[in-house]
Write a protein that holds these residues in place. Structure first.
Motif, PDB file in Angstrom:
ATOM      1  N   ALA A 176      -2.647   1.649   0.403  1.00 44.96           N
ATOM      2  CA  ALA A 176      -2.900   1.397   1.829  1.00 44.96           C
ATOM      3  C   ALA A 176      -4.342   0.955   2.104  1.00 44.96           C
ATOM      4  CB  ALA A 176      -2.571   2.642   2.649  1.00 44.96           C
ATOM      5  N   ALA A 177      -5.268   1.248   1.183  1.00 45.07           N
ATOM      6  CA  ALA A 177      -6.667   0.860   1.388  1.00 45.07           C
ATOM      7  C   ALA A 177      -6.912  -0.622   1.091  1.00 45.07           C
ATOM      8  CB  ALA A 177      -7.583   1.711   0.510  1.00 45.07           C
ATOM      9  N   VAL A 178      -5.956  -1.300   0.470  1.00 44.52           N
ATOM     10  CA  VAL A 178      -6.111  -2.723   0.173  1.00 44.52           C
ATOM     11  C   VAL A 178      -5.994  -3.507   1.482  1.00 44.52           C
ATOM     12  CG1 VAL A 178      -5.159  -4.714  -1.055  1.00 44.52           C
ATOM     13  CG2 VAL A 178      -5.181  -2.454  -2.156  1.00 44.52           C
ATOM     14  N   PRO A 179      -7.038  -4.238   1.881  1.00 41.07           N
ATOM     15  CA  PRO A 179      -7.003  -4.934   3.179  1.00 41.07           C
ATOM     16  C   PRO A 179      -5.971  -6.055   3.209  1.00 41.07           C
ATOM     17  CG  PRO A 179      -8.990  -5.508   1.971  1.00 41.07           C
ATOM     18  CD  PRO A 179      -8.313  -4.443   1.182  1.00 41.07           C
ATOM     19  N   ARG A 180      -5.382  -6.257   4.362  1.00 37.11           N
ATOM     20  CA  ARG A 180      -4.402  -7.330   4.541  1.00 37.11           C
ATOM     21  C   ARG A 180      -5.061  -8.630   5.012  1.00 37.11           C
ATOM     22  NH1 ARG A 180       0.859  -5.801   4.078  1.00 37.11           N
ATOM     23  NH2 ARG A 180       1.379  -3.598   4.345  1.00 37.11           N
ATOM     24  N   ARG A 198       1.817  -7.495  -2.874  1.00 34.53           N
ATOM     25  CA  ARG A 198       2.417  -7.705  -1.548  1.00 34.53           C
ATOM     26  C   ARG A 198       1.356  -7.675  -0.466  1.00 34.53           C
ATOM     27  NH1 ARG A 198       6.758  -4.416  -3.134  1.00 34.53           N
ATOM     28  NH2 ARG A 198       5.849  -2.668  -1.990  1.00 34.53           N
ATOM     29  N   ARG A 199       0.423  -6.723  -0.560  1.00 36.13           N
ATOM     30  CA  ARG A 199      -0.619  -6.605   0.462  1.00 36.13           C
ATOM     31  C   ARG A 199      -1.591  -7.784   0.407  1.00 36.13           C
ATOM     32  NH1 ARG A 199      -0.861  -1.881   3.340  1.00 36.13           N
ATOM     33  NH2 ARG A 199      -3.004  -2.326   3.974  1.00 36.13           N
ATOM     34  N   LEU A 200      -1.908  -8.248  -0.792  1.00 39.69           N
ATOM     35  CA  LEU A 200      -2.834  -9.374  -0.922  1.00 39.69           C
ATOM     36  C   LEU A 200      -2.189 -10.702  -0.511  1.00 39.69           C
ATOM     37  CD1 LEU A 200      -4.652  -8.565  -4.301  1.00 39.69           C
ATOM     38  CD2 LEU A 200      -5.623  -8.464  -1.991  1.00 39.69           C
ATOM     39  N   ALA A 201      -0.931 -10.856  -0.782  1.00 38.34           N
ATOM     40  CA  ALA A 201      -0.190 -12.067  -0.397  1.00 38.34           C
ATOM     41  C   ALA A 201      -0.913 -13.355  -0.807  1.00 38.34           C
ATOM     42  CB  ALA A 201       0.066 -12.056   1.108  1.00 38.34           C
ATOM     43  N   GLY A 202      -1.403 -13.360  -2.044  1.00 40.39           N
ATOM     44  CA  GLY A 202      -2.042 -14.564  -2.563  1.00 40.39           C
ATOM     45  C   GLY A 202      -3.539 -14.662  -2.317  1.00 40.39           C
ATOM     46  N   ARG A 203      -4.119 -13.702  -1.604  1.00 40.02           N
ATOM     47  CA  ARG A 203      -5.562 -13.727  -1.322  1.00 40.02           C
ATOM     48  C   ARG A 203      -6.331 -12.953  -2.390  1.00 40.02           C
ATOM     49  NH1 ARG A 203      -6.567 -10.404   2.053  1.00 40.02           N
ATOM     50  NH2 ARG A 203      -4.547  -9.389   2.084  1.00 40.02           N
ATOM     51  N   GLY A 204      -7.633 -13.173  -2.431  1.00 39.31           N
ATOM     52  CA  GLY A 204      -8.534 -12.345  -3.226  1.00 39.31           C
ATOM     53  C   GLY A 204      -8.273 -12.388  -4.722  1.00 39.31           C
ATOM     54  N   SER A 239       4.158  -0.257 -10.774  1.00 38.76           N
ATOM     55  CA  SER A 239       4.565   0.248  -9.453  1.00 38.76           C
ATOM     56  C   SER A 239       3.518  -0.077  -8.386  1.00 38.76           C
ATOM     57  CB  SER A 239       4.775   1.766  -9.506  1.00 38.76           C
ATOM     58  OG  SER A 239       5.815   2.095 -10.391  1.00 38.76           O
ATOM     59  N   PHE A 240       2.252   0.199  -8.695  1.00 41.01           N
ATOM     60  CA  PHE A 240       1.181  -0.085  -7.743  1.00 41.01           C
ATOM     61  C   PHE A 240       0.855  -1.579  -7.729  1.00 41.01           C
ATOM     62  CE2 PHE A 240      -0.945   4.392  -8.011  1.00 41.01           C
ATOM     63  CZ  PHE A 240       0.217   4.958  -7.517  1.00 41.01           C
ATOM     64  N   THR A 241       1.018  -2.236  -8.888  1.00 33.04           N
ATOM     65  CA  THR A 241       0.718  -3.665  -8.994  1.00 33.04           C
ATOM     66  C   THR A 241       1.523  -4.463  -7.979  1.00 33.04           C
ATOM     67  OG1 THR A 241       0.472  -3.292 -11.377  1.00 33.04           O
ATOM     68  CG2 THR A 241       0.534  -5.593 -10.629  1.00 33.04           C
TER      69      THR A 241
END
Length: 197
Positions: A30-34, A56-62, A49-51
């Motif tokens: 949850a700490a990974v910024p969207r 999903r949270r990064l959605a291609g960013r960073g 599992s976390f990967t």
């Protein structure tokens, strides 16, 4: 089954008989910024599992760098997640691995490491590497199993977290995990006097 076999082969580096559940992965990441273009490091990704949740949270960013000591897990992870920079290394080598990629700081470190299986000096060395690489406003998340929360290694870890971060918040219990777990959200690393950052 693959995860269980790796546990049987090397229980001290795998540290669990089953991978983390999607429910725990959602809480731990949850700490990974969207938004923005963060540098996210994942320690001990195992079977991913976390990967998956981080991706999903990064959605291609960073940038997403996953540090895995188990060669079979690392190989499988690299094949499953080509967008992730999978590094086969010990988490204590984090500073060196980031430097080789032209990075000095990370925005978020998400840990799936089996802290309770680590000796005190190994816990200390990994945590020092995390603190050394986090940005001043960075976040570190890791988890503990509820049944082992009061065992000496888990208590030692919590004391270490509280001594090295300005803020440590404990999540609610994630019952939809085997075994039930909770997540530590650690923000704003405290650096020793004279340390960088």
């Amino acid at each position: 089954m693959a995860f269980f076999l790796e546990f049987v082969r090397d229980p001290l580096t795998v540290g669990a008989v089953a991978p983390s559940s999607p429910a725990l992965a959602r809480v731990a990441t949850a700490a990974v910024p969207r938004t923005g273009s963060p540098v996210v490091v994942e320690l001990g990704p195992g079977t991913g599992s976390f990967t998956e949740a981080i991706q999903r949270r990064l959605a291609g960013r960073g940038r997403h760098i996953a540090v895995e000591v188990n060669p079979r897990f690392a190989q499988r992870l690299a094949a499953l997640y080509p967008a992730v920079d999978v590094v086969q290394a010990d988490a204590t080598d984090l500073v060196t691995e980031l430097a080789q990629r032209g990075l000095r700081q990370t925005d978020v470190v998400v840990s799936g490491l089996p802290w309770a299986a680590f000796a005190e000096n190994h816990q200390r060395d990994v945590l020092s590497a995390v603190v050394a690489t986090l940005s001043p406003q960075g976040a570190f998340t890791t988890f503990a199993y509820v049944h082992a929360r009061w065992a000496p290694p888990a208590r030692r870890l919590l004391r270490s977290l509280q001594s090295q971060f300005e803020e440590v918040v404990v999540s609610r219990t994630v019952w939809a995990n085997l075994p039930p777990a909770l997540v530590y959200y650690c923000r704003r690393p405290l650096r020793p006097a004279g340390g960088g950052g």
